[in-house]
Design a protein around this motif. Structure first.
Motif, PDB file in Angstrom:
ATOM      1  N   ALA A  13       0.855  -1.190   0.000  1.00  0.00           N
ATOM      2  CA  ALA A  13       0.000   0.000   0.000  1.00  0.00           C
ATOM      3  C   ALA A  13       0.889   1.239   0.000  1.00  0.00           C
ATOM      4  O   ALA A  13       2.080   1.163   0.337  1.00  0.00           O
ATOM      5  N   SER A  14       0.321   2.371  -0.378  1.00  0.00           N
ATOM      6  CA  SER A  14       1.066   3.634  -0.385  1.00  0.00           C
ATOM      7  C   SER A  14       1.660   3.884   0.997  1.00  0.00           C
ATOM      8  O   SER A  14       1.036   3.579   2.014  1.00  0.00           O
ATOM      9  N   ALA A  15       2.892   4.457   1.021  1.00  0.00           N
ATOM     10  CA  ALA A  15       3.563   4.665   2.303  1.00  0.00           C
ATOM     11  C   ALA A  15       4.712   5.646   2.174  1.00  0.00           C
ATOM     12  O   ALA A  15       5.312   5.785   1.099  1.00  0.00           O
ATOM     13  N   VAL A  16       5.039   6.299   3.290  1.00  0.00           N
ATOM     14  CA  VAL A  16       6.268   7.082   3.387  1.00  0.00           C
ATOM     15  C   VAL A  16       7.398   6.075   3.547  1.00  0.00           C
ATOM     16  O   VAL A  16       7.382   5.244   4.456  1.00  0.00           O
ATOM     17  N   VAL A  17       8.377   6.130   2.660  1.00  0.00           N
ATOM     18  CA  VAL A  17       9.534   5.236   2.727  1.00  0.00           C
ATOM     19  C   VAL A  17      10.624   5.881   3.571  1.00  0.00           C
ATOM     20  O   VAL A  17      11.243   5.239   4.414  1.00  0.00           O
ATOM     21  N   ALA A  18      10.866   7.172   3.359  1.00  0.00           N
ATOM     22  CA  ALA A  18      11.870   7.925   4.118  1.00  0.00           C
ATOM     23  C   ALA A  18      11.393   9.363   4.246  1.00  0.00           C
ATOM     24  O   ALA A  18      10.997   9.957   3.251  1.00  0.00           O
ATOM     25  N   ALA A  19      11.450   9.910   5.452  1.00  0.00           N
ATOM     26  CA  ALA A  19      11.005  11.290   5.689  1.00  0.00           C
ATOM     27  C   ALA A  19      12.205  12.220   5.869  1.00  0.00           C
ATOM     28  O   ALA A  19      12.160  13.162   6.648  1.00  0.00           O
ATOM     29  N   HIS A  20      13.263  11.935   5.138  1.00  0.00           N
ATOM     30  CA  HIS A  20      14.499  12.716   5.214  1.00  0.00           C
ATOM     31  C   HIS A  20      15.220  12.634   3.871  1.00  0.00           C
ATOM     32  O   HIS A  20      14.967  11.719   3.086  1.00  0.00           O
ATOM     33  N   PRO A  21      16.122  13.569   3.592  1.00  0.00           N
ATOM     34  CA  PRO A  21      16.876  13.490   2.326  1.00  0.00           C
ATOM     35  C   PRO A  21      17.623  12.160   2.238  1.00  0.00           C
ATOM     36  O   PRO A  21      18.151  11.655   3.230  1.00  0.00           O
ATOM     37  N   CYS A  22      17.638  11.576   1.033  1.00  0.00           N
ATOM     38  CA  CYS A  22      18.313  10.296   0.837  1.00  0.00           C
ATOM     39  C   CYS A  22      18.554  10.078  -0.649  1.00  0.00           C
ATOM     40  O   CYS A  22      18.155  10.883  -1.482  1.00  0.00           O
ATOM     41  N   ILE A  39      -2.632  -1.254 -12.444  1.00  0.00           N
ATOM     42  CA  ILE A  39      -1.907  -0.839 -11.245  1.00  0.00           C
ATOM     43  C   ILE A  39      -0.851   0.187 -11.649  1.00  0.00           C
ATOM     44  O   ILE A  39      -0.052  -0.059 -12.547  1.00  0.00           O
ATOM     45  N   THR A  40      -0.854   1.332 -10.982  1.00  0.00           N
ATOM     46  CA  THR A  40       0.146   2.369 -11.221  1.00  0.00           C
ATOM     47  C   THR A  40       0.938   2.582  -9.943  1.00  0.00           C
ATOM     48  O   THR A  40       0.354   2.838  -8.883  1.00  0.00           O
ATOM     49  N   VAL A  41       2.255   2.459 -10.055  1.00  0.00           N
ATOM     50  CA  VAL A  41       3.156   2.656  -8.922  1.00  0.00           C
ATOM     51  C   VAL A  41       4.038   3.858  -9.233  1.00  0.00           C
ATOM     52  O   VAL A  41       4.652   3.916 -10.302  1.00  0.00           O
ATOM     53  N   LYS A  42       4.095   4.810  -8.301  1.00  0.00           N
ATOM     54  CA  LYS A  42       4.923   6.003  -8.472  1.00  0.00           C
ATOM     55  C   LYS A  42       5.767   6.208  -7.222  1.00  0.00           C
ATOM     56  O   LYS A  42       5.317   5.925  -6.107  1.00  0.00           O
ATOM     57  N   VAL A  43       6.974   6.724  -7.418  1.00  0.00           N
ATOM     58  CA  VAL A  43       7.835   7.122  -6.303  1.00  0.00           C
ATOM     59  C   VAL A  43       8.101   8.611  -6.454  1.00  0.00           C
ATOM     60  O   VAL A  43       8.516   9.075  -7.517  1.00  0.00           O
ATOM     61  N   LYS A  47       8.435  13.904   1.589  1.00  0.00           N
ATOM     62  CA  LYS A  47       8.534  13.337   2.936  1.00  0.00           C
ATOM     63  C   LYS A  47       7.183  12.878   3.481  1.00  0.00           C
ATOM     64  O   LYS A  47       7.104  12.303   4.562  1.00  0.00           O
ATOM     65  N   ASP A  48       6.103  13.146   2.711  1.00  0.00           N
ATOM     66  CA  ASP A  48       4.762  12.747   3.142  1.00  0.00           C
ATOM     67  C   ASP A  48       3.858  12.578   1.915  1.00  0.00           C
ATOM     68  O   ASP A  48       4.319  12.674   0.785  1.00  0.00           O
ATOM     69  N   SER A  49       2.571  12.353   2.160  1.00  0.00           N
ATOM     70  CA  SER A  49       1.643  12.090   1.056  1.00  0.00           C
ATOM     71  C   SER A  49       1.142  13.365   0.376  1.00  0.00           C
ATOM     72  O   SER A  49       0.350  13.287  -0.560  1.00  0.00           O
ATOM     73  N   THR A  50       1.600  14.537   0.822  1.00  0.00           N
ATOM     74  CA  THR A  50       1.261  15.797   0.161  1.00  0.00           C
ATOM     75  C   THR A  50       2.187  15.933  -1.045  1.00  0.00           C
ATOM     76  O   THR A  50       3.352  16.253  -0.900  1.00  0.00           O
ATOM     77  N   LEU A  51       1.675  15.673  -2.253  1.00  0.00           N
ATOM     78  CA  LEU A  51       2.537  15.540  -3.431  1.00  0.00           C
ATOM     79  C   LEU A  51       2.520  16.747  -4.359  1.00  0.00           C
ATOM     80  O   LEU A  51       3.265  16.784  -5.332  1.00  0.00           O
ATOM     81  N   SER A  52       1.715  17.735  -4.071  1.00  0.00           N
ATOM     82  CA  SER A  52       1.623  18.923  -4.928  1.00  0.00           C
ATOM     83  C   SER A  52       2.983  19.604  -5.039  1.00  0.00           C
ATOM     84  O   SER A  52       3.592  19.974  -4.036  1.00  0.00           O
ATOM     85  N   ARG A  81      15.526  15.145  -2.234  1.00  0.00           N
ATOM     86  CA  ARG A  81      15.831  16.235  -1.296  1.00  0.00           C
ATOM     87  C   ARG A  81      14.942  16.248  -0.062  1.00  0.00           C
ATOM     88  O   ARG A  81      15.354  16.712   0.987  1.00  0.00           O
ATOM     89  N   GLU A  82      13.694  15.758  -0.200  1.00  0.00           N
ATOM     90  CA  GLU A  82      12.769  15.753   0.942  1.00  0.00           C
ATOM     91  C   GLU A  82      12.644  14.382   1.594  1.00  0.00           C
ATOM     92  O   GLU A  82      12.512  14.268   2.798  1.00  0.00           O
ATOM     93  N   GLY A  83      12.625  13.339   0.787  1.00  0.00           N
ATOM     94  CA  GLY A  83      12.397  11.979   1.259  1.00  0.00           C
ATOM     95  C   GLY A  83      11.801  11.163   0.132  1.00  0.00           C
ATOM     96  O   GLY A  83      11.830  11.579  -1.030  1.00  0.00           O
ATOM     97  N   LEU A  84      11.233  10.016   0.449  1.00  0.00           N
ATOM     98  CA  LEU A  84      10.647   9.140  -0.565  1.00  0.00           C
ATOM     99  C   LEU A  84       9.241   8.731  -0.154  1.00  0.00           C
ATOM    100  O   LEU A  84       9.010   8.270   0.973  1.00  0.00           O
ATOM    101  N   TYR A  85       8.302   8.911  -1.085  1.00  0.00           N
ATOM    102  CA  TYR A  85       6.925   8.479  -0.865  1.00  0.00           C
ATOM    103  C   TYR A  85       6.531   7.533  -1.989  1.00  0.00           C
ATOM    104  O   TYR A  85       6.686   7.861  -3.171  1.00  0.00           O
ATOM    105  N   LEU A  86       6.026   6.361  -1.629  1.00  0.00           N
ATOM    106  CA  LEU A  86       5.569   5.358  -2.582  1.00  0.00           C
ATOM    107  C   LEU A  86       4.053   5.449  -2.704  1.00  0.00           C
ATOM    108  O   LEU A  86       3.346   5.395  -1.692  1.00  0.00           O
ATOM    109  N   GLN A  87       3.563   5.607  -3.936  1.00  0.00           N
ATOM    110  CA  GLN A  87       2.123   5.669  -4.190  1.00  0.00           C
ATOM    111  C   GLN A  87       1.734   4.472  -5.059  1.00  0.00           C
ATOM    112  O   GLN A  87       2.321   4.250  -6.120  1.00  0.00           O
ATOM    113  N   ILE A  88       0.741   3.711  -4.595  1.00  0.00           N
ATOM    114  CA  ILE A  88       0.229   2.566  -5.345  1.00  0.00           C
ATOM    115  C   ILE A  88      -1.252   2.804  -5.583  1.00  0.00           C
ATOM    116  O   ILE A  88      -2.009   3.043  -4.638  1.00  0.00           O
TER     117      ILE A  88
END
Length: 108
Positions: A13-22, A39-43, A47-52, A81-88
């Motif tokens: 499921a969609s999730a924050v992977v890292a909430a820091h630069p990496c 199924i569409t998967v995006k990275v 750092k959170d689910s706010t993707l705008s 620069r912010e982190g990684l968010y996985l969207q499924i």
């Protein structure tokens, strides 16, 4: 010394992977879309689910016509620069009983 990295572990499921630069090292996908499902998967660099306004770093789209999809994307240490968010997302909303997906994200 080996170039070690961290893993998100297997996510379904969609999730924050890292909430820091990496650095995004790779993404592993195992997807099967049953029936009409897509199924569409995006990275994202987020750092959170706010993707705008955040940068989409990778995308994989799988449909029933594609069959079983097992892919590794080597991302060569792309800087997030912010982190990684996985969207499924599933286009059908309610997945076909045969649909499954498992994704892991490797980073450091």
């Amino acid at each position: 010394m080996a170039d070690a990295c961290r893993s998100s572990g297997v996510l379904t499921a969609s999730a924050v992977v890292a909430a820091h630069p990496c650095k995004l090292k790779s993404i592993h996908f195992c997807i099967f879309a049953g029936g009409p499902d897509v199924i569409t998967v995006k990275v994202f660099d987020s750092k959170d689910s706010t993707l705008s306004g955040n940068t989409e770093l990778a995308r994989v789209v799988a449909s029933g016509a594609a069959g079983n999809v097992n892919v590794e994307y080597d991302m060569h240490g792309v800087l997030a620069r912010e982190g990684l968010y996985l969207q499924i997302a599933n286009s059908a909303g309610s997945p076909n009983a045969d649909t499954y997906h498992a994704i892991s994200v490797e980073f450091n």
